[in-house]
Design an enzyme around this catalytic site. Structure first.
Site, PDB file in Angstrom:
ATOM      1  N   ASP A  21      20.374  33.288  27.200  1.00  0.00           N
ATOM      2  CA  ASP A  21      19.658  33.690  28.410  1.00  0.00           C
ATOM      3  C   ASP A  21      18.590  34.735  28.103  1.00  0.00           C
ATOM      4  OD1 ASP A  21      19.047  33.694  31.092  1.00  0.00           O
ATOM      5  OD2 ASP A  21      20.599  35.137  31.638  1.00  0.00           O
ATOM      6  N   ASN A  23      15.030  33.969  28.066  1.00  0.00           N
ATOM      7  CA  ASN A  23      13.759  33.450  27.521  1.00  0.00           C
ATOM      8  C   ASN A  23      12.578  33.779  28.441  1.00  0.00           C
ATOM      9  OD1 ASN A  23      15.363  32.319  25.596  1.00  0.00           O
ATOM     10  ND2 ASN A  23      15.032  30.196  26.195  1.00  0.00           N
ATOM     11  N   GLY A  24      12.805  33.594  29.743  1.00  0.00           N
ATOM     12  CA  GLY A  24      11.733  33.820  30.716  1.00  0.00           C
ATOM     13  C   GLY A  24      11.298  35.280  30.722  1.00  0.00           C
ATOM     14  N   ARG A  34       6.571  31.259  30.758  1.00  0.00           N
ATOM     15  CA  ARG A  34       8.004  31.093  30.452  1.00  0.00           C
ATOM     16  C   ARG A  34       8.259  30.196  29.236  1.00  0.00           C
ATOM     17  NH1 ARG A  34      11.656  32.432  33.987  1.00  0.00           N
ATOM     18  NH2 ARG A  34      12.992  30.752  33.264  1.00  0.00           N
ATOM     19  N   HIS A  38      10.893  29.980  25.719  1.00  0.00           N
ATOM     20  CA  HIS A  38      11.755  28.898  25.227  1.00  0.00           C
ATOM     21  C   HIS A  38      11.386  28.539  23.786  1.00  0.00           C
ATOM     22  CE1 HIS A  38      13.348  28.656  29.174  1.00  0.00           C
ATOM     23  NE2 HIS A  38      12.316  28.060  29.726  1.00  0.00           N
ATOM     24  N   TRP A  70      17.765  21.460  36.379  1.00  0.00           N
ATOM     25  CA  TRP A  70      16.884  20.384  36.858  1.00  0.00           C
ATOM     26  C   TRP A  70      16.049  20.866  38.037  1.00  0.00           C
ATOM     27  CZ3 TRP A  70      16.133  16.739  33.563  1.00  0.00           C
ATOM     28  CH2 TRP A  70      17.176  16.220  32.784  1.00  0.00           C
ATOM     29  N   LEU A 132      29.776  22.554  10.106  1.00  0.00           N
ATOM     30  CA  LEU A 132      29.766  23.006  11.504  1.00  0.00           C
ATOM     31  C   LEU A 132      29.511  21.851  12.483  1.00  0.00           C
ATOM     32  CD1 LEU A 132      29.433  25.507  13.542  1.00  0.00           C
ATOM     33  CD2 LEU A 132      26.986  25.248  13.108  1.00  0.00           C
ATOM     34  N   ARG A 189      27.099  35.962  25.794  1.00  0.00           N
ATOM     35  CA  ARG A 189      25.966  35.787  26.714  1.00  0.00           C
ATOM     36  C   ARG A 189      24.931  36.865  26.433  1.00  0.00           C
ATOM     37  NH1 ARG A 189      25.260  33.863  32.743  1.00  0.00           N
ATOM     38  NH2 ARG A 189      23.012  34.041  32.810  1.00  0.00           N
ATOM     39  N   ARG A 195      27.524  37.119  33.839  1.00  0.00           N
ATOM     40  CA  ARG A 195      27.902  35.923  34.607  1.00  0.00           C
ATOM     41  C   ARG A 195      28.306  34.809  33.666  1.00  0.00           C
ATOM     42  NH1 ARG A 195      23.314  37.245  37.594  1.00  0.00           N
ATOM     43  NH2 ARG A 195      21.988  35.991  36.251  1.00  0.00           N
ATOM     44  N   GLU A 208      37.527  35.153  24.817  1.00  0.00           N
ATOM     45  CA  GLU A 208      37.012  36.527  24.793  1.00  0.00           C
ATOM     46  C   GLU A 208      35.524  36.487  25.141  1.00  0.00           C
ATOM     47  OE1 GLU A 208      38.798  39.274  24.338  1.00  0.00           O
ATOM     48  OE2 GLU A 208      40.611  38.068  24.069  1.00  0.00           O
TER      49      GLU A 208
HETATM   50  C1  FPP Z   1      17.645  30.563  29.536  1.00  0.00           C
HETATM   51  O1  FPP Z   1      16.624  31.511  29.663  1.00  0.00           O
HETATM   52  C2  FPP Z   1      17.344  29.498  28.577  1.00  0.00           C
HETATM   53  C3  FPP Z   1      17.281  28.165  28.859  1.00  0.00           C
HETATM   54  C4  FPP Z   1      17.540  27.628  30.200  1.00  0.00           C
HETATM   55  C5  FPP Z   1      16.939  27.158  27.857  1.00  0.00           C
HETATM   56  C6  FPP Z   1      17.394  27.389  26.454  1.00  0.00           C
HETATM   57  C7  FPP Z   1      16.590  26.534  25.550  1.00  0.00           C
HETATM   58  C8  FPP Z   1      16.153  26.866  24.318  1.00  0.00           C
HETATM   59  C9  FPP Z   1      16.528  28.114  23.635  1.00  0.00           C
HETATM   60  C10 FPP Z   1      15.257  25.961  23.550  1.00  0.00           C
HETATM   61  C11 FPP Z   1      15.751  24.687  23.002  1.00  0.00           C
HETATM   62  C12 FPP Z   1      17.172  24.588  22.673  1.00  0.00           C
HETATM   63  C13 FPP Z   1      17.699  23.841  21.661  1.00  0.00           C
HETATM   64  C14 FPP Z   1      19.167  23.767  21.538  1.00  0.00           C
HETATM   65  C15 FPP Z   1      16.875  23.133  20.686  1.00  0.00           C
HETATM   66  P1  FPP Z   1      15.941  31.693  31.092  1.00  0.00           P
HETATM   67  O2  FPP Z   1      14.779  30.764  31.156  1.00  0.00           O
HETATM   68  O3  FPP Z   1      16.948  31.505  32.171  1.00  0.00           O
HETATM   69  O4  FPP Z   1      15.465  33.177  31.008  1.00  0.00           O
HETATM   70  P2  FPP Z   1      15.333  34.217  32.240  1.00  0.00           P
HETATM   71  O5  FPP Z   1      16.709  34.424  32.792  1.00  0.00           O
HETATM   72  O6  FPP Z   1      14.783  35.452  31.585  1.00  0.00           O
HETATM   73  O7  FPP Z   1      14.380  33.609  33.231  1.00  0.00           O
END
Ligand code: FPP
Length: 248
Positions: A21, A23-24, A34, A38, A70, A132, A189, A195, A208
């Site tokens: 979590d 990325n955004g 955003r 990713h 989605w 793995l 997380r 969460r 854990e």
């Molecule tokens: C959550 O951050 C992240 C995602 C919903 C997507 C995760 C995807 C990747 C890391 C890229 C590709 C993955 C693989 C396995 C090749 P968020 O967008 O909810 O961030 P935020 O909470 O800050 O908005």
């Protein structure tokens, strides 16, 4: 900050699950869209897979796309699908070299045809690797998984393949998607959120939990080792008392 040497190789969790979590927010901090977050999240995926493989962890599940995802703007959904395919293609040699085999849990019927095909090819090409097991949770949610299992149970009862009196935790579990794999012993997380976000709801009964403020694109091997070292300091009681655990 832990290093690999601080990890006790004899006390590794069998299965680690990760909610990737932040990325955004990472993209926003860098003044970017955003999708940039990713794209940089892929670096953290690579580091995490490598760290898990180096330690000899058997199962790693990454929450890559939830059923709720989605509902994100279509351009973000499209970008994530493209990134997924690109990453699987570009990492295939590394997966093979490190004997990583790929698995998927989730409502993959919802995935675009092209993505589904790529995933099936990658699963097939890595199926004999005995290192793995990398499990991608795609179009996955815990509630979806449980409801889906209940539907299959109801069908088997109706077709007299199952007697409702024989339903137990173990037999119910066999209807769950993730029952092919052991329950995670550690769930990480990132991004400072506390969460579960509909992830592996059945399987985390005794898992854990480890939370870190680090945003996913900044997550590196040392952060993964930190989580493992922290896990190794915990006493897992499974409802028993401490003295019983020490005696066992
Ligand atoms: C959550 O951050 C992240 C995602 C919903 C997507 C995760 C995807 C990747 C890391 C890229 C590709 C993955 C693989 C396995 C090749 P968020 O967008 O909810 O961030 P935020 O909470 O800050 O908005």
């Amino acid at each position: 900050m832990a290093s690999k040497e601080q990890v006790n190789i004899d006390k590794l969790p069998l299965h680690v699950a990760v909610i990737m979590d932040g990325n955004g927010r990472w993209a926003q901090q860098h003044g970017q869209e955003r999708v940039f977050g990713h794209q940089n999240g892929v670096v953290a995926v690579r580091e995490t897979v490598e760290a898990a493989a180096e330690l000899g962890i058997k199962y790693l599940t990454l929450y890559a796309f939830s059923t709720e995802n989605w509902n994100r703007p279509q351009e973000e959904v499209d970008a994530l699908m493209i990134l997924l395919v690109q990453t699987i293609r570009s990492e295939m040699d590394t997966l093979q070299k490190n004997k990583v085999s790929l698995g998927i849990i989730g409502d993959t019927e919802k995935m675009p045809e092209g993505v589904k095909e790529e995933l099936l090819i990658a699963i097939d090409e890595t199926k004999y690797n005995n290192g793995l097991k990398l499990i991608l949770a795609l179009s996955y949610s815990g509630r979806w998984e449980i409801l889906n299992a209940v539907r299959k149970v109801a069908l088997d009862i109706r077709n007299e393949k199952l007697d409702e009196n024989d339903l137990s935790f173990d037999s119910f579990e066999s209807y769950l998607e993730a029952s092919k794999y052991p329950d995670p012993e550690l769930l990480i997380r990132t991004s400072g959120e506390f969460r579960i976000s509909n992830f592996l709801l059945w399987q985390i009964a005794y898992t854990e939990l480890y939370f870190t403020d680090v945003l996913w694109p900044d997550f590196r091997k040392k952060e993964f080792f930190d989580a493992i070292v922290d896990f190794q300091s915990r006493e897992r009681r499974f409802g028993k008392i401490s003295a019983q655990i020490k005696r066992d």
